[in-house]
Design an enzyme around this catalytic site. Sequence first.
Site, short mmCIF file in Angstrom:
data_model
loop_
_atom_site.label_atom_id
_atom_site.label_comp_id
_atom_site.label_asym_id
_atom_site.label_seq_id
_atom_site.Cartn_x
_atom_site.Cartn_y
_atom_site.Cartn_z
N ASP A 74 0.85 -1.21 0.00
CA ASP A 74 0.00 0.00 0.00
C ASP A 74 0.88 1.26 0.00
O ASP A 74 0.57 2.25 -0.64
CB ASP A 74 -0.90 0.03 1.24
CG ASP A 74 -1.81 -1.17 1.32
OD1 ASP A 74 -2.90 -1.12 0.76
OD2 ASP A 74 -1.40 -2.17 1.94
N HIS A 101 -1.68 -3.99 9.05
CA HIS A 101 -1.09 -2.84 8.35
C HIS A 101 -2.11 -1.73 8.14
O HIS A 101 -2.02 -0.96 7.18
CB HIS A 101 -0.50 -3.29 7.01
CG HIS A 101 -1.49 -3.94 6.10
ND1 HIS A 101 -2.21 -5.06 6.43
CD2 HIS A 101 -1.91 -3.60 4.85
CE1 HIS A 101 -3.01 -5.39 5.43
NE2 HIS A 101 -2.85 -4.52 4.46
O1 LIG Z 1 -3.47 -6.00 2.19
C1 LIG Z 1 -3.73 -5.50 1.14
C2 LIG Z 1 -4.15 -4.10 1.06
O2 LIG Z 1 -4.06 -3.41 2.25
C3 LIG Z 1 -3.64 -6.26 -0.11
O3 LIG Z 1 -2.40 -6.90 -0.22
P1 LIG Z 1 -2.29 -8.20 -1.10
O4 LIG Z 1 -2.84 -7.88 -2.44
O5 LIG Z 1 -0.83 -8.56 -1.19
O6 LIG Z 1 -3.07 -9.27 -0.38
#
Ligand SMILES: O=C(CO)COP(=O)(O)O
Length: 158
Positions: A74, A101
């Site tokens: 992100d 996160h």
């Molecule tokens: O966690 C995410 C967005 O915050 C998406 O990450 P991924 O596409 O790697 O699962």
Amino acid sequence: MNNIDKVTLTIPKEKNIALIAHDGKKPDIINWCEEHKDILAKHKLYGTGTTARLITEKTGLTVKGYNSGPLGGDQQIGARIVEGKIDFVIFFTDPLTAAPHDPDVKALLRIVQVYDVPMAINKSSADFIITSSLMDTEYDHDVINFKENISQRVKEMS
Ligand SMILES: O=C(CO)COP(=O)(O)O
């Protein structure tokens, strides 16, 4: 920071679209990409690692993947927005699941606001945004003049 100069930037006809989905929403974003494949194929696609890989595998669309979200994906997309290299975000968020996160996601939302980037956070908003007539045109918008902003701040603080 009240009197901030603006600069006009252009979101191009061929947009640089980030595709992101929390785990519980990955099937939904894959279906959505399949549904809007013809439109999406006209643009450049990017995404957080797992989302990007799954969309490519399931739909055949080319999606450049960054790191996985929890490992900084992100933040990478936020940085690309700051650099003017991503100008559009589709993010299927999951409001019912806690994510480690979350601060990174909030940081991305803030940068989207700062740079006036179009963003959808669920399927219906994504449907509206992707079928807008503006998808086929350039779009001028005013954002903070970041160079002038630094000059002003340096002047104020010297
Ligand atoms: O966690 C995410 C967005 O915050 C998406 O990450 P991924 O596409 O790697 O699962």
